[in-house]
Design a protein around this motif. Sequence first.
Motif, PDB file in Angstrom:
ATOM      1  N   THR A  36     -44.969 -29.228   1.026  1.00 17.46           N
ATOM      2  CA  THR A  36     -44.993 -27.761   0.883  1.00 17.46           C
ATOM      3  C   THR A  36     -43.810 -27.346   1.138  1.00 17.46           C
ATOM      4  OG1 THR A  36     -47.283 -27.290   1.430  1.00 17.46           O
ATOM      5  CG2 THR A  36     -45.795 -25.504   1.597  1.00 17.46           C
ATOM      6  N   ARG A  69     -53.132 -27.861  -5.296  1.00 20.83           N
ATOM      7  CA  ARG A  69     -53.231 -26.363  -4.955  1.00 20.83           C
ATOM      8  C   ARG A  69     -53.271 -25.394  -6.256  1.00 20.83           C
ATOM      9  NH1 ARG A  69     -53.513 -26.017   0.717  1.00 20.83           N
ATOM     10  NH2 ARG A  69     -52.206 -27.615   1.710  1.00 20.83           N
ATOM     11  N   LEU A 109     -57.394 -25.482   1.709  1.00 23.06           N
ATOM     12  CA  LEU A 109     -58.278 -26.738   0.931  1.00 23.06           C
ATOM     13  C   LEU A 109     -59.209 -27.205   1.679  1.00 23.06           C
ATOM     14  CD1 LEU A 109     -55.931 -27.861  -1.748  1.00 23.06           C
ATOM     15  CD2 LEU A 109     -57.348 -25.779  -1.870  1.00 23.06           C
ATOM     16  N   ALA A 110     -59.049 -27.007   3.262  1.00 23.19           N
ATOM     17  CA  ALA A 110     -59.958 -27.858   4.294  1.00 23.19           C
ATOM     18  C   ALA A 110     -61.350 -27.833   4.026  1.00 23.19           C
ATOM     19  CB  ALA A 110     -59.263 -27.509   5.610  1.00 23.19           C
ATOM     20  N   ASP A 113     -56.556 -19.645   7.476  1.00 25.50           N
ATOM     21  CA  ASP A 113     -55.461 -19.891   8.501  1.00 25.50           C
ATOM     22  C   ASP A 113     -55.535 -18.746   9.571  1.00 25.50           C
ATOM     23  OD1 ASP A 113     -54.311 -21.784   6.946  1.00 25.50           O
ATOM     24  OD2 ASP A 113     -52.761 -20.702   6.181  1.00 25.50           O
TER      25      ASP A 113
HETATM   26  C1  LIG Z   1     -49.574 -24.029   1.699  1.00 23.75           C
HETATM   27  C2  LIG Z   1     -49.884 -25.236   2.661  1.00 23.75           C
HETATM   28  O1  LIG Z   1     -49.316 -26.112   2.734  1.00 23.75           O
HETATM   29  N1  LIG Z   1     -50.678 -24.743   3.662  1.00 23.75           N
HETATM   30  C3  LIG Z   1     -50.979 -25.928   4.731  1.00 23.75           C
HETATM   31  C4  LIG Z   1     -50.310 -25.397   6.037  1.00 23.75           C
HETATM   32  O2  LIG Z   1     -50.921 -26.323   7.001  1.00 23.75           O
HETATM   33  C5  LIG Z   1     -51.823 -25.844   7.468  1.00 23.75           C
HETATM   34  C6  LIG Z   1     -52.335 -24.649   6.722  1.00 23.75           C
HETATM   35  O3  LIG Z   1     -50.949 -24.207   6.538  1.00 23.75           O
HETATM   36  C7  LIG Z   1     -53.226 -24.614   5.757  1.00 23.75           C
HETATM   37  O4  LIG Z   1     -53.344 -23.588   4.855  1.00 23.75           O
HETATM   38  C8  LIG Z   1     -52.601 -25.902   4.574  1.00 23.75           C
HETATM   39  O5  LIG Z   1     -52.854 -27.039   4.818  1.00 23.75           O
HETATM   40  C9  LIG Z   1     -54.263 -27.579   4.982  1.00 23.75           C
HETATM   41  C10 LIG Z   1     -54.115 -29.144   4.583  1.00 23.75           C
HETATM   42  C11 LIG Z   1     -55.522 -27.001   4.016  1.00 23.75           C
HETATM   43  O6  LIG Z   1     -55.184 -26.717   2.978  1.00 23.75           O
HETATM   44  O7  LIG Z   1     -56.691 -26.786   4.518  1.00 23.75           O
END
Ligand SMILES: CC(=O)N[C@H]1[C@@H]2OC[C@@H](O2)[C@@H](O)[C@@H]1O[C@H](C)C(=O)O
Length: 403
Positions: A117, A159, A172-173, A216
């Motif tokens: 990212t 994404r 995306l978790a 987040d």
């Molecule tokens: C845009 C991006 O890379 N976001 C990550 C980052 O790292 C933590 C948090 O911000 C989460 O939103 C995301 O990653 C994890 C893997 C996710 O998408 O669940």
Amino acid sequence: MNPALTRLCQLAQAPSRRIIGLMSGTSLDGLDVALCRLAGAGPGTQLTLEHFATVPYDDETRRRIRQVFAQGQVSLEYLTLLNPWIARLHARLVLDCLRQWQVAPAEVDLLASHGQTVYHAPQHQHQQPDFAGQNATLQLGDGDHLAVETGIITLSDFRQKHLAAGGEGAPLAAYGDYLLLSSPAEPRLLLNLGGIANFTYLPPASQDARAAFSTDTGPGNTLLDALVRQHRPPLQYDEDGRLALAGQVHEGLLAALLTHPFFAAPLPKTTGPELFGPAYLAAAQAASYTETLGLEDLLATLAELSALGVARAVKLAFEGRPVPPVYLSGGGAHNPALVAALQRHLPGARFATTDALGVPPDAKEAILFAVLANEAVAGQPVAIGAGRQRVPAVSMGKLSWPG
Ligand SMILES: CC(=O)N[C@H]1[C@@H]2OC[C@@H](O2)[C@@H](O)[C@@H]1O[C@H](C)C(=O)O
Ligand SMILES: Nc1ncnc2c1ncn2[C@@H]1O[C@H](COP(=O)(O)OP(=O)(O)OP(=O)(O)O)[C@@H](O)[C@H]1O
């Protein structure tokens, strides 16, 4: 027919697949490489983690990524060159890992690459009137280069589909957490303390899967790491929270940091170091007359901030109802200052790491991308979350053939 397509069809119908998941997050500490065996697809997916490594980025790699990372203005030429460079770097690191693990690339079915990212721009965060209302995010490390360099069919750039289907491109978790870690009986909160902190709420599997979501919560380690890098080079982070534990929380600075509207915004929401970066901290220090506060007190205050960000999001999610058991992952789970602050602000919650669920906490995010690739090839679009939770039922990842 393209032989790679035949191979993909065979893989989709096989009882299990061997997939490498790659993740390099906002901390720029390195590339997480997880070699997974995934059997089945959908809610019954079975994971065996065969190997895992975090390959640290060297100083030169971090320097190159920081030229563009979370920056509003960059050299377009530099960005263009960085994109294939990161892919080739990641390919080399994957091949190094495979050599060490004595696994031939031909024995791996798929490579699932998140990419690096470099900019996250949800609509609430960017200031571009030309694109008002639009969410965007950018990960570098093109999948075609990875496929050609490793010889492994690659899925990447997960994404963009999430964005296309109305999400913010993150977190995306929720998908991987739901598929691997739901319990029939226990509601769970899976809290990842990376550069940015996020959590997934999993209702008990017997309940409506549409209640699952992730969000987040604000900074995790990102501000802590930036300060340590600035004041204690060549250290990259506050090992075992030693500096933060030696400091005192400054209530005035904490209050100034917490005035940012992100903390009160409804869930789910996403963010990044574009917001929670040096300018945000400097403004709060100026507002609270704490420009000369010592490093230890700054770190203690920022650890408190990360914990309070989580606690506020939990409050928004549960509105006074009991907080489910919390399962920690991510590098921040190794920081006792952060974990102690969390325990203070989520009183009554039971804490463990995802180890208790059979998933090593440092490997969880890399495993997530292996699971997404497994779903893209062998599964159905995952119908969890819905509507308000903004967890679109889509399969994610773009295909790259090696030949
Ligand atoms: C845009 C991006 O890379 N976001 C990550 C980052 O790292 C933590 C948090 O911000 C989460 O939103 C995301 O990653 C994890 C893997 C996710 O998408 O669940
Ligand atoms: N022993 C430790 N003591 C304190 N902090 C630690 C320790 N080990 C790791 N960390 C923290 O964890 C960070 C790395 O975390 P992680 O690899 O989960 O981040 P990431 O995946 O880059 O982030 P994100 O999930 O935001 O993309 C380090 O930069 C550091 O802040």
